[in-house]
Scaffold this motif. Structure first.
Motif, mmCIF file in Angstrom:
data_model
loop_
_atom_site.group_PDB
_atom_site.id
_atom_site.type_symbol
_atom_site.label_atom_id
_atom_site.label_comp_id
_atom_site.label_asym_id
_atom_site.label_seq_id
_atom_site.Cartn_x
_atom_site.Cartn_y
_atom_site.Cartn_z
ATOM 1 N N VAL A 669 0.858 -1.181 0.000
ATOM 2 C CA VAL A 669 0.000 0.000 0.000
ATOM 3 C C VAL A 669 0.894 1.231 0.000
ATOM 4 O O VAL A 669 1.816 1.342 0.806
ATOM 5 N N LEU A 672 0.211 8.537 -1.462
ATOM 6 C CA LEU A 672 0.839 9.804 -1.835
ATOM 7 C C LEU A 672 -0.128 10.920 -1.480
ATOM 8 O O LEU A 672 -1.292 10.870 -1.861
ATOM 9 N N ILE A 673 0.327 11.874 -0.725
ATOM 10 C CA ILE A 673 -0.560 12.942 -0.272
ATOM 11 C C ILE A 673 -0.489 14.111 -1.247
ATOM 12 O O ILE A 673 0.590 14.564 -1.580
ATOM 13 N N LYS B 193 -3.062 -0.096 5.331
ATOM 14 C CA LYS B 193 -2.592 1.279 5.487
ATOM 15 C C LYS B 193 -1.295 1.457 4.722
ATOM 16 O O LYS B 193 -0.692 0.498 4.243
ATOM 17 N N ASP B 194 -0.853 2.713 4.693
ATOM 18 C CA ASP B 194 0.350 3.067 3.961
ATOM 19 C C ASP B 194 1.546 2.243 4.439
ATOM 20 O O ASP B 194 1.795 2.144 5.643
ATOM 21 N N GLY B 195 2.238 1.650 3.513
ATOM 22 C CA GLY B 195 3.459 0.928 3.848
ATOM 23 C C GLY B 195 3.256 -0.540 4.122
ATOM 24 O O GLY B 195 4.215 -1.296 4.192
ATOM 25 N N LEU B 445 10.215 22.604 -0.037
ATOM 26 C CA LEU B 445 10.840 21.297 -0.122
ATOM 27 C C LEU B 445 10.148 20.515 -1.237
ATOM 28 O O LEU B 445 8.940 20.344 -1.207
ATOM 29 N N LEU B 446 10.913 20.061 -2.226
ATOM 30 C CA LEU B 446 10.265 19.352 -3.331
ATOM 31 C C LEU B 446 9.801 17.977 -2.875
ATOM 32 O O LEU B 446 8.691 17.551 -3.148
ATOM 33 N N MET B 447 10.668 17.285 -2.179
ATOM 34 C CA MET B 447 10.332 15.935 -1.747
ATOM 35 C C MET B 447 9.704 16.030 -0.373
ATOM 36 O O MET B 447 10.371 15.812 0.628
ATOM 37 N N GLN B 449 6.923 14.403 0.868
ATOM 38 C CA GLN B 449 5.974 13.368 1.294
ATOM 39 C C GLN B 449 6.182 12.963 2.744
ATOM 40 O O GLN B 449 5.216 12.873 3.507
ATOM 41 N N SER B 450 7.444 12.749 3.142
ATOM 42 C CA SER B 450 7.667 12.280 4.513
ATOM 43 C C SER B 450 7.316 13.386 5.504
ATOM 44 O O SER B 450 6.826 13.110 6.604
ATOM 45 N N THR B 451 7.554 14.645 5.104
ATOM 46 C CA THR B 451 7.188 15.766 5.975
ATOM 47 C C THR B 451 5.668 15.836 6.121
ATOM 48 O O THR B 451 5.144 15.988 7.229
ATOM 49 N N LEU B 452 4.965 15.716 4.983
ATOM 50 C CA LEU B 452 3.500 15.822 4.988
ATOM 51 C C LEU B 452 2.867 14.775 5.886
ATOM 52 O O LEU B 452 1.918 15.049 6.606
ATOM 53 N N LYS B 453 3.443 13.568 5.847
ATOM 54 C CA LYS B 453 2.840 12.476 6.611
ATOM 55 C C LYS B 453 2.924 12.735 8.107
ATOM 56 O O LYS B 453 2.154 12.178 8.874
ATOM 57 N N GLN B 454 3.897 13.575 8.502
ATOM 58 C CA GLN B 454 4.033 13.867 9.932
ATOM 59 C C GLN B 454 3.133 15.021 10.375
ATOM 60 O O GLN B 454 2.995 15.260 11.565
ATOM 61 N N ARG B 460 -1.520 20.215 6.583
ATOM 62 C CA ARG B 460 -1.082 19.668 5.293
ATOM 63 C C ARG B 460 -1.457 20.570 4.124
ATOM 64 O O ARG B 460 -0.689 20.755 3.198
ATOM 65 N N LYS B 468 4.114 15.088 -6.268
ATOM 66 C CA LYS B 468 4.051 14.088 -5.193
ATOM 67 C C LYS B 468 5.029 12.990 -5.580
ATOM 68 O O LYS B 468 4.762 12.179 -6.462
ATOM 69 N N CYS B 470 7.693 9.828 -4.933
ATOM 70 C CA CYS B 470 7.943 8.636 -4.131
ATOM 71 C C CYS B 470 9.269 8.038 -4.579
ATOM 72 O O CYS B 470 9.458 7.750 -5.760
#
Lengths: 673, 512
Positions: A669, A672-673, B193-195, B445-447, B449-454, B460, B468, B470
């Protein structure tokens, strides 16, 4: 030669004999041969029959033709007459003078020196050997007589030109090589001078003796000799040998079991000689000679030459005489030039060997400058090997004394040349640096600091003070060796915008961390005040020379306390800059040739802080610097302790990484946000 | 005259060694010098007229396999079987001297073994090895400044499509040098869930392996969206197969009498209804073949650019509605053809960089183009002009970090359910470009995603931007959208490639 094939072959008619080696004129790509002593033949590659090519019959016998790389071939006749080929071809039957009467030419060689051809040849008559040096354009001919040697005579000669000086090497029948120096600029009258020789090398090694037949010079310390090596009671073996003249050692030898004709040529780092029936070519390479290399223990070729030791016994009286005389020299000033001239002539007449160096210098004391320097140059070239160092010391002392008596006189280039080319030490010429300091000759001081192993701390300190106080504007006009700084000081500071960081595929994983780490990075960025060099490159190079000099803390510290506060701050600023620069690299070394090491930088920094502790604390402009320095050092200490800490964690991560199995197929899974 | 003028024996006079000496590579300089590299590890310079040896440099104990000369003929690069490359430079013997000699200057070790090909550009040395690496090593002395251009670059994968996907049938076709493999994807009936890694209810299935006959390598291949057609081409032949799935079994039948086309084919592309096949070919031409049931085909039309083109077409894109096909040729010109009337529609304005990927949006019929300088353009085919969004991108400029990537976008696809999404990927990342979101400026910050998830949901919204990205899957060979919420990613681990390569040269380093 791995690939031998004849590219061309020409032959004279039956009954004719080629009487001197064929040469190639590199300007026209023509070959020139002489047959039957007088008949000149000139042809090109495409000519097939030698009978049909250009022919000129000359009026005298040719000894040899020398082909020079520029200036065309030169023809030497058996009577000693010399013509360039061009002149000769205009009138082949022209009269050729006989210079050498009934002497016989044994050897000849041609050089180009300063655009003009120089021919040197050696002749023999009744066991006496003579050397002639002829400059073609000047039309000057000098005749010298070679100093006689009992029971042995020269077998072979070779010569080279360097610094207006012909060095003639002679291989004698007593299995030794002698060196003879002939100055090219000879302004004396047409007198037959006797050339003295000095022993260069004895061709013997552990009981066996090399009977040399021919030899060539490879570089300033190496010669190659072809001959037969005979040990007592054993059959002699023909071999090619390379000798180190500096350390009097046999460097390498190669046996030639099939025999050789005894002739050896050398062009472009290749030997040419016959071995059996084939022409053999061997490439060679001579390492810069050092004692370690000579005894086969060379580890690091980068280490600078060790200064030679002075033979105190030979130095002895002469120098004492000179220095004693210098104290009362003022009285002798008002002598007329006429008497000086006669005095000099008297000096020149006497054989140099018989006059002691000290005496000669004493005589020269009041000679006019040009004559004085000329004589000193001559003296340096004629000096015998064993007490050479002492002689140089005397020469410098003489020069310095002259400087002291005559404030306008300062032979900058001559001094520089001596210091750069000879292995000197401070104790050999104690006044040299003092005079250089007085004259503010920073380049000479720089070289001295780099080369002298024994400079007193007081002088080192004075140099430092002078370097720090001298203005940048003045330094920009001065020639200083910049090689120690050129690699790390940016001469231009305007290319700050260039992106220096290279990231694989355009992304940098660390970037993501940047936001979280800003607090830490800000702190370190503030501290890097040492980004710009506080001094110009010339001054930096001079200061580096000081950093490199040897010193003892106890003796330096009292002097260092006298450094004016402003200069101490500037020096500390520069040391701080160096420290920051060093820390940029993982191996904490600066790039370039002989840059200061991190230990030298730290030692001087500590020393300077020790010497000026209270001043630094009090001085307002030092405050910011000290605080930056403190922060930077603290950051460095922390950085290293952190590195130590994460070492274990990194190792664990590495181990984990290896364990991660490459899954072949999975459904995951991904959000992407 | 056809006569032998000179014959040079390179191992003449090499005694002791009884081995045969192979000259692997040769160059002829305008000065009349012949340069050879041979299996004894030597690089030798010969006088052409005399056939004699001028200089010999032993660079390696093993063979020197490849050799290339710079245009000025003052520099030579050689590649050896130990993986090292060496540069030779023609330098004056002394400072200011006119006499010049070849000197071995720079050794580089960027390959593990067998450097089979080298090239010398004006600013860089390029080498290709049997370790599947292409390395560009810039010559620092030719660089004006230290910077991005001066970076060493390594390429592992060719910048072309090696995997094709049958979306409807959920099949993947893998192209190897001598064979093709067709796989059916596995599936799951769980969500998570994610991951999370979900348990499989059906394993992936290797359906068939298609071996190419003869020594030629497969140049391009494609599977139709329905999965029932497979086509591939080598340098001289084109093959089309009909694949039928009956129950659990698979049968394959070669389509006889394929039309004689102007070969080779550089790219193959099925139409989205699987009714026709587009073949990219030489001189800017695109052949359209009609596929016939139950296993036949006929040549319908050949498109050519109106003004002609000397270059071959190397990329194709067709529209979902079957109206348009876009073709890129080697001169970087993009031509759009109308399939309904079989006529040339328009040409996209020329841009100064190579096209690395292009695709036509299934809903809007906008052509999305990725260039090698990392610029993205969107061109409205019916309107024959760049879209407003594309103009906006050009005005604002893309993020600095995006532009500094050095691997090109190799594939573009779309999500039909969400028309504002463009899906792109290169070897190191996969990206969903959401046109409805603002472009990030250089300070962002271009990348992210990891920041957004926090971040909490509310925070957000302010951080969101169009890219987006990955980077979870590397090295990424292929990525495509199967359906609305299902992506397929193909990773190709370098270790897998390395294990299949010929063994490196064995060298004893220690002991006897």
């Amino acid at each position: 030669v791995s690939d031998q094939k004849p590219l061309g072959c020409w032959s004279v008619k039956h009954g004719q004999i080629i009487t001197c080696p064929v040469v190639c004129n590199f300007e026209t790509h023509e070959y020139i041969a002489v047959h039957d002593d007088k008949v000149l033949r000139i042809w090109k590659n495409k000519d097939i029959n030698l009978d049909k090519v250009f022919k000129a019959t000359l009026s005298a016998d040719v000894y040899r033709i020398h082909s020079l790389s520029n200036g065309g071939p030169v023809v030497l006749f058996k009577g000693g007459g010399i013509r360039t080929l061009d002149v000769l071809l205009e009138a082949p039957q022209q009269e050729i003078e006989n210079i050498i009467s009934d002497e016989v030419i044994k050897w000849s060689e041609a050089f180009t020196e300063g655009q003009q051809p120089v021919l040197i040849f050696a002749t023999e008559k009744d066991g006496d050997f003579f050397v002639y040096v002829q400059k073609l354009k000047m039309n000057s001919l000098h005749k010298y007589k070679l100093e006689q040697q009992e029971l042995s005579k020269p077998l072979s000669f070779t010569a080279y030109i360097k610094n207006q000086m012909i060095t003639l090497l002679c291989l004698y029948s007593n299995d030794a090589v002698y060196k003879v120096l002939i100055p090219l600029q000879q302004n004396t009258e047409e007198e037959e001078q006797i050339l003295s020789k000095s022993l260069l090398l004895n061709l013997s090694v552990s009981g066996s003796v090399l009977k040399g037949t021919s030899f060539v010079v490879l570089d300033k310390d190496h010669i190659a000799v072809l001959g037969s090596l005979a040990a007592s009671g054993e059959e002699s073996k023909e071999c090619l040998t390379i000798w180190n003249t500096k350390f009097q050692t046999l460097q390498i030898s190669k046996e030639l079991p099939l025999g050789t004709s005894g002739q050896l040529w050398c062009y472009e780092e290749k030997f040419f000689f016959t071995h059996g029936k084939v022409l053999t070519v061997i490439m060679y390479k001579c390492e810069t000679s050092s004692l370690a290399a000579a005894v086969g223990k060379l580890k690091d070729s980068q280490t600078p030459d060790v200064s030679s030791f002075v033979n105190w016994n030979t130095l002895g009286d002469e120098e004492l005489v000179v220095s004693f005389q210098s104290q009362q020299s003022v009285a002798l000033k008002s002598e007329s030039k006429m008497t000086l001239r006669s005095k000099r002539n008297a000096v020149a007449k006497v054989q140099p060997d018989t006059v002691s160096v000290g005496q000669l210098l004493l005589n020269l004391k009041d000679a006019p400058t040009t004559v004085f320097e000329d004589e000193l140059r001559q003296l340096m070239s004629k000096a015998q090997m064993p007490d050479f160092q002492a002689t140089i010391g005397c020469v410098i002392t003489a020069l310095i004394n002259r400087c002291k008596t005559n404030p306008k006189y300062y032979p900058r280039n001559f001094l520089l040349q001596i210091v750069q080319t000879r292995d000197l030490s401070y104790s050999l010429c104690p006044d040299l640096m003092a005079v250089a300091l007085e004259k503010k000759d920073v380049h000479l001081l720089q070289i001295c600091l780099q080369r002298f192993p024994d400079i007193p701390e007081e002088i080192t300190y004075t140099c430092l003070k002078v370097f720090l106080s001298i203005s940048e504007a003045y330094l920009q006009r001065v020639d200083v060796n910049l090689e120690s700084v050129i690699c790390y000081i940016d001469i231009e500071f305007n290319n700050k915008e260039v992106k220096t960081e290279i990231v694989e595929n355009g992304f940098n994983a660390e970037r993501e961390q940047d936001i979280w780490d800003t607090k830490i990075t800000k702190e370190t960025h503030l501290a890097t005040d040492g980004e710009f060099c506080p001094v110009g490159p010339q001054k930096a190079a001079l200061l580096n020379a000081v950093l490199h000099s040897a010193y003892s803390e106890t003796f330096l510290l009292p002097h260092l306390k006298n450094l004016p506060a402003q200069q101490a701050v500037l020096f500390l600023r520069y040391l701080y800059y160096l420290y920051v620069k060093c820390s940029e690299k993982i191996n904490t070394t600066l790039p370039g040739i002989r840059p200061p090491t991190i230990n030298q930088i730290m030692d001087w920094m500590c020393l300077l802080l020790d010497a000026h502790f209270t001043v630094m604390v009090m001085l307002p402009e030092a405050k910011q610097l000290l605080s930056n320095l403190h922060k930077f050092v603290r950051a460095q200490v922390r950085f290293y302790s952190e590195l130590n800490k994460i070492e274990g964690s990194l190792r664990e991560l590495q181990r984990l990484n290896h364990q991660k199995d490459p899954h072949t197929y999975s459904i995951e899974v991904l959000e992407l946000i | 005259s056809g006569q032998t003028v000179q014959r040079i024996m390179v191992n003449y006079h090499v005694q002791k060694v009884k081995r045969e000496c192979i000259v692997w590579s040769i160059a002829f300089l305008s000065s009349g010098t012949v340069v050879t590299s041979d299996s004894f590890g030597r690089v030798q310079f010969w006088d052409w007229e005399r056939g004699t040896l001028l200089e010999s440099h032993t660079v390696s104990t093993s063979a020197v396999l490849s050799l290339a000369v710079s245009e000025k003929e003052d520099s030579i690069i050689v590649g050896t079987s130990t993986g090292a490359t060496y540069q030779f430079q023609l330098l004056p013997v002394k400072m200011g001297s006119l006499e010049k000699r070849w000197v071995r200057t720079k050794p580089f070790q960027h390959h593990t073994h067998d450097v089979r090909a080298v090239a010398h550009s004006s600013t860089a040395l390029i080498s290709g090895g049997l370790d599947a690496q292409l390395v560009i090593r810039p010559l620092m002395e030719k660089m004006q400044k230290k910077g991005y251009e001066a970076a060493l670059r390594k390429f592992t994968f060719p910048h072309r499509r090696l995997v094709s996907c049958a979306r409807k049938a959920r099949l993947l076709l893998f192209q190897f040098s001598q064979h093709l493999e067709l796989w059916r994807l596995g599936s799951t009936d769980e969500t998570g869930k994610d991951g999370e890694v979900l348990p499989l209810c059906r394993m992936p299935e290797h359906l068939l392996q298609l071996k190419s006959k003869g020594p030629e390598h497969i140049y391009c291949s494609c599977v139709s969206p329905c999965g029932s057609w497979v086509a591939y081409s080598t340098a001289s032949r084109f093959h089309l197969y009909r694949v039928q799935y009956e129950g659990g079994g698979v049968s394959i039948k070669k389509v006889p009498k394929v039309p004689k086309l102007l070969l080779p084919a550089y790219q193959l592309q099925f139409s989205s209804d699987s009714g026709s096949l587009f073949v990219a070919s030489a001189r800017g031409s695109v052949h359209v073949l009609q596929l016939l049931e139950p296993g036949g085909c006929k040549h319908l039309h050949t498109f050519r650019p109106p003004s002609g083109s000397p270059e071959a077409v190397y990329l194709l894109a067709s529209s979902a509605d079957g109206h348009w096909v876009a073709a890129v040729s080697g001169d970087w010109a993009i031509h759009v053809y109308n399939l309904k009337g079989f006529k040339h529609h328009c040409m996209v304005p020329m841009y100064s960089c190579a096209v690395t990927a292009l695709a036509i949006h299934p809903v809007t019929n906008n052509l999305v183009i990725a260039y090698s300088d990392q610029q993205l353009f969107e061109f409205g085919i019916p309107e024959k002009q760049y879209t407003a969004w594309s103009r906006m991108v050009q005005n604002c400029g893309l993020h600095k970090v995006w532009l500094e990537r050095d691997s090109p976008i190799t594939h573009i696809t779309f999500n039909p359910k969400n028309p504002s999404h463009i899906l792109l990927h290169d070897i190191y990342m996969f990206c969903v470009l959401d046109k409805s979101l603002p472009l990030p400026d250089n300070s962002a910050l271009l990348m992210n995603q990891s920041t957004l998830k926090q971040l909490p949901e509310t925070a957000r919204q302010r951080q969101l931007h169009a890219f987006k990205i990955c980077k979870k899957f590397q090295p990424l060979l292929f990525a495509d959208l199967l359906d609305e919420n299902c992506l397929v990613m193909v990773e190709r681990p370098i270790m897998d490639i390395k294990t299949q390569l010929p063994l490196p040269i064995q060298q004893k380093k220690f002991g006897t």
